[in-house]
Motif scaffolding. Structure first.
Motif, mmCIF file in Angstrom:
data_model
loop_
_atom_site.group_PDB
_atom_site.id
_atom_site.type_symbol
_atom_site.label_atom_id
_atom_site.label_comp_id
_atom_site.label_asym_id
_atom_site.label_seq_id
_atom_site.Cartn_x
_atom_site.Cartn_y
_atom_site.Cartn_z
ATOM 1 N N THR A 115 0.846 -1.180 0.000
ATOM 2 C CA THR A 115 0.000 0.000 0.000
ATOM 3 C C THR A 115 0.889 1.239 0.000
ATOM 4 O O THR A 115 1.737 1.403 0.869
ATOM 5 C CB THR A 115 -0.929 0.022 1.229
ATOM 6 O OG1 THR A 115 -1.726 -1.157 1.209
ATOM 7 C CG2 THR A 115 -1.829 1.247 1.217
ATOM 8 N N LEU A 116 0.693 2.081 -1.013
ATOM 9 C CA LEU A 116 1.467 3.304 -1.121
ATOM 10 C C LEU A 116 0.743 4.483 -0.473
ATOM 11 O O LEU A 116 1.365 5.355 0.106
ATOM 12 C CB LEU A 116 1.735 3.636 -2.592
ATOM 13 C CG LEU A 116 2.478 2.566 -3.384
ATOM 14 C CD1 LEU A 116 2.581 2.967 -4.835
ATOM 15 C CD2 LEU A 116 3.853 2.324 -2.797
ATOM 16 N N HIS A 117 -0.597 4.483 -0.604
ATOM 17 C CA HIS A 117 -1.394 5.587 -0.065
ATOM 18 C C HIS A 117 -2.806 5.091 0.172
ATOM 19 O O HIS A 117 -3.325 4.304 -0.603
ATOM 20 C CB HIS A 117 -1.414 6.751 -1.060
ATOM 21 C CG HIS A 117 -2.325 7.862 -0.643
ATOM 22 N ND1 HIS A 117 -1.961 8.789 0.297
ATOM 23 C CD2 HIS A 117 -3.586 8.173 -1.011
ATOM 24 C CE1 HIS A 117 -2.959 9.636 0.466
ATOM 25 N NE2 HIS A 117 -3.960 9.288 -0.310
ATOM 26 N N LYS A 118 -3.426 5.585 1.252
ATOM 27 C CA LYS A 118 -4.813 5.251 1.533
ATOM 28 C C LYS A 118 -5.470 6.428 2.217
ATOM 29 O O LYS A 118 -4.917 6.987 3.156
ATOM 30 C CB LYS A 118 -4.907 4.012 2.427
ATOM 31 C CG LYS A 118 -6.326 3.641 2.790
ATOM 32 C CD LYS A 118 -6.359 2.464 3.739
ATOM 33 C CE LYS A 118 -7.764 2.265 4.238
ATOM 34 N NZ LYS A 118 -7.868 1.270 5.252
ATOM 35 N N LEU A 122 -9.438 6.776 -1.829
ATOM 36 C CA LEU A 122 -8.458 6.167 -2.719
ATOM 37 C C LEU A 122 -7.578 5.161 -1.983
ATOM 38 O O LEU A 122 -7.120 5.439 -0.874
ATOM 39 C CB LEU A 122 -7.566 7.273 -3.313
ATOM 40 C CG LEU A 122 -6.356 6.845 -4.127
ATOM 41 C CD1 LEU A 122 -6.810 6.296 -5.480
ATOM 42 C CD2 LEU A 122 -5.417 8.002 -4.308
ATOM 43 N N ILE A 123 -7.368 4.021 -2.611
ATOM 44 C CA ILE A 123 -6.323 3.092 -2.188
ATOM 45 C C ILE A 123 -5.356 3.013 -3.359
ATOM 46 O O ILE A 123 -5.749 2.680 -4.472
ATOM 47 C CB ILE A 123 -6.868 1.675 -1.898
ATOM 48 C CG1 ILE A 123 -7.831 1.687 -0.716
ATOM 49 C CG2 ILE A 123 -5.697 0.711 -1.629
ATOM 50 C CD1 ILE A 123 -8.499 0.339 -0.471
ATOM 51 N N SER A 124 -4.103 3.352 -3.126
ATOM 52 C CA SER A 124 -3.082 3.269 -4.158
ATOM 53 C C SER A 124 -2.100 2.175 -3.737
ATOM 54 O O SER A 124 -1.539 2.235 -2.644
ATOM 55 C CB SER A 124 -2.365 4.613 -4.286
ATOM 56 O OG SER A 124 -1.391 4.551 -5.306
ATOM 57 N N ALA A 125 -1.917 1.187 -4.603
ATOM 58 C CA ALA A 125 -1.064 0.058 -4.247
ATOM 59 C C ALA A 125 -0.103 -0.272 -5.368
ATOM 60 O O ALA A 125 -0.411 -0.099 -6.544
ATOM 61 C CB ALA A 125 -1.921 -1.171 -3.934
ATOM 62 N N LEU A 126 1.052 -0.736 -4.986
ATOM 63 C CA LEU A 126 2.045 -1.241 -5.921
ATOM 64 C C LEU A 126 1.959 -2.753 -5.887
ATOM 65 O O LEU A 126 2.061 -3.362 -4.818
ATOM 66 C CB LEU A 126 3.444 -0.774 -5.508
ATOM 67 C CG LEU A 126 4.608 -1.326 -6.331
ATOM 68 C CD1 LEU A 126 4.504 -0.814 -7.767
ATOM 69 C CD2 LEU A 126 5.927 -0.905 -5.704
#
Length: 130
Positions: A115-118, A122-126
Protein backbone atom coordinates in the motif's frame (compact mmCIF):
# COMPACT_ATOMS: atom_id res chain seq x y z
CA UNK A 1 -22.79 -20.89 -9.58
CA UNK A 2 -19.95 -22.14 -11.79
CA UNK A 3 -16.43 -21.14 -10.89
CA UNK A 4 -14.54 -18.89 -13.29
CA UNK A 5 -11.62 -20.53 -15.02
CA UNK A 6 -8.45 -18.51 -15.26
CA UNK A 7 -6.41 -18.37 -18.43
CA UNK A 8 -2.97 -19.90 -18.33
CA UNK A 9 -0.56 -17.56 -16.55
CA UNK A 10 2.55 -16.86 -18.60
CA UNK A 11 4.27 -15.09 -15.68
CA UNK A 12 3.96 -11.63 -17.24
CA UNK A 13 0.96 -10.33 -15.36
CA UNK A 14 -1.03 -10.23 -12.18
CA UNK A 15 -4.54 -11.63 -12.14
CA UNK A 16 -7.16 -9.49 -10.41
CA UNK A 17 -10.39 -11.17 -9.28
CA UNK A 18 -13.24 -8.64 -8.94
CA UNK A 19 -15.91 -10.35 -6.85
CA UNK A 20 -19.40 -8.87 -6.84
CA UNK A 21 -21.53 -8.52 -3.74
CA UNK A 22 -24.12 -10.68 -5.47
CA UNK A 23 -21.70 -13.62 -5.64
CA UNK A 24 -20.91 -13.34 -1.92
CA UNK A 25 -24.55 -12.89 -0.82
CA UNK A 26 -25.90 -15.93 0.96
CA UNK A 27 -22.50 -17.55 1.50
CA UNK A 28 -21.39 -18.53 4.97
CA UNK A 29 -18.41 -16.63 6.38
CA UNK A 30 -16.05 -19.57 5.91
CA UNK A 31 -17.14 -19.96 2.28
CA UNK A 32 -16.28 -16.30 1.65
CA UNK A 33 -12.92 -16.73 3.37
CA UNK A 34 -12.13 -19.83 1.30
CA UNK A 35 -12.93 -18.01 -1.96
CA UNK A 36 -10.64 -15.15 -0.95
CA UNK A 37 -7.76 -17.30 0.32
CA UNK A 38 -7.90 -19.72 -2.60
CA UNK A 39 -7.46 -16.75 -4.96
CA UNK A 40 -4.65 -15.22 -2.90
CA UNK A 41 -2.88 -18.62 -2.59
CA UNK A 42 -2.84 -18.65 -6.41
CA UNK A 43 -1.09 -15.24 -6.37
CA UNK A 44 -4.17 -13.25 -7.39
CA UNK A 45 -5.32 -9.87 -6.11
CA UNK A 46 -8.92 -10.16 -4.87
CA UNK A 47 -11.21 -7.13 -4.84
CA UNK A 48 -14.54 -7.41 -3.04
CA UNK A 49 -17.28 -5.05 -4.14
CA UNK A 50 -18.97 -5.03 -0.73
CA UNK A 51 -16.20 -6.00 1.64
CA UNK A 52 -16.50 -8.16 4.74
CA UNK A 53 -18.05 -7.59 8.14
CA UNK A 54 -15.58 -6.83 10.96
CA UNK A 55 -16.14 -10.38 12.29
CA UNK A 56 -15.41 -11.88 8.86
CA UNK A 57 -12.25 -9.77 8.52
CA UNK A 58 -11.07 -11.00 11.92
CA UNK A 59 -11.77 -14.61 10.95
CA UNK A 60 -9.97 -14.11 7.61
CA UNK A 61 -6.87 -12.93 9.50
CA UNK A 62 -7.09 -15.89 11.92
CA UNK A 63 -7.34 -18.43 9.09
CA UNK A 64 -4.55 -16.70 7.17
CA UNK A 65 -2.22 -16.85 10.18
CA UNK A 66 -2.88 -20.59 10.49
CA UNK A 67 -2.00 -21.13 6.81
CA UNK A 68 1.27 -19.17 6.70
CA UNK A 69 4.15 -21.35 5.55
CA UNK A 70 7.74 -19.99 5.66
CA UNK A 71 8.56 -21.78 2.40
CA UNK A 72 5.34 -20.86 0.59
CA UNK A 73 2.36 -18.73 1.59
CA UNK A 74 3.47 -15.42 3.17
CA UNK A 75 0.06 -14.16 4.26
CA UNK A 76 -2.17 -11.37 3.00
CA UNK A 77 -2.28 -7.61 2.75
CA UNK A 78 -5.79 -6.17 3.17
CA UNK A 79 -7.05 -2.61 2.67
CA UNK A 80 -10.63 -1.37 2.87
CA UNK A 81 -12.36 1.91 2.16
CA UNK A 82 -14.23 3.78 3.32
CA UNK A 83 -12.51 3.37 6.63
CA UNK A 84 -14.57 1.62 9.28
CA UNK A 85 -14.32 4.48 11.78
CA UNK A 86 -16.19 6.79 9.38
CA UNK A 87 -19.42 4.85 10.05
CA UNK A 88 -21.76 4.63 13.02
CA UNK A 89 -20.97 1.16 14.38
CA UNK A 90 -22.42 1.74 17.83
CA UNK A 91 -24.94 -0.77 19.13
CA UNK A 92 -27.74 1.78 18.79
CA UNK A 93 -26.65 2.58 15.22
CA UNK A 94 -26.70 -1.11 14.25
CA UNK A 95 -30.08 -1.67 15.88
CA UNK A 96 -31.48 1.30 13.97
CA UNK A 97 -30.08 -0.13 10.73
CA UNK A 98 -27.48 2.58 10.24
CA UNK A 99 -24.52 0.27 9.73
CA UNK A 100 -23.16 0.82 6.24
CA UNK A 101 -21.61 -2.30 4.74
CA UNK A 102 -20.87 -0.75 1.33
CA UNK A 103 -17.11 -0.71 1.09
CA UNK A 104 -14.44 -1.91 -1.29
CA UNK A 105 -11.80 -4.34 -0.02
CA UNK A 106 -8.51 -5.19 -1.75
CA UNK A 107 -6.74 -8.38 -0.64
CA UNK A 108 -3.53 -9.79 -2.05
CA UNK A 109 -0.45 -11.83 -1.23
CA UNK A 110 1.69 -10.01 1.33
CA UNK A 111 4.81 -10.46 -0.78
CA UNK A 112 3.19 -8.89 -3.88
CA UNK A 113 1.10 -5.94 -2.71
CA UNK A 114 2.35 -2.81 -0.98
CA UNK A 115 0.00 0.00 0.00
CA UNK A 116 1.47 3.30 -1.12
CA UNK A 117 -1.39 5.59 -0.06
CA UNK A 118 -4.81 5.25 1.53
CA UNK A 119 -7.46 7.82 2.38
CA UNK A 120 -11.26 8.04 2.41
CA UNK A 121 -11.53 7.97 -1.40
CA UNK A 122 -8.46 6.17 -2.72
CA UNK A 123 -6.32 3.09 -2.19
CA UNK A 124 -3.08 3.27 -4.16
CA UNK A 125 -1.06 0.06 -4.25
CA UNK A 126 2.04 -1.24 -5.92
CA UNK A 127 1.60 -4.81 -7.13
CA UNK A 128 4.63 -6.85 -8.11
CA UNK A 129 4.87 -10.26 -9.74
CA UNK A 130 6.56 -12.57 -7.19
Amino acid sequence: MPEATAPTDDGNGVQIDLISGERMDGLASMEKIRIILDGVHDGNIVILEEGLSPEEESRLIEVTMAEIDPDGFNGIEIETYPQNDARDTSLLGRIMGQEDTAKLTVIGPANQIETLHKDETLISALVSRK
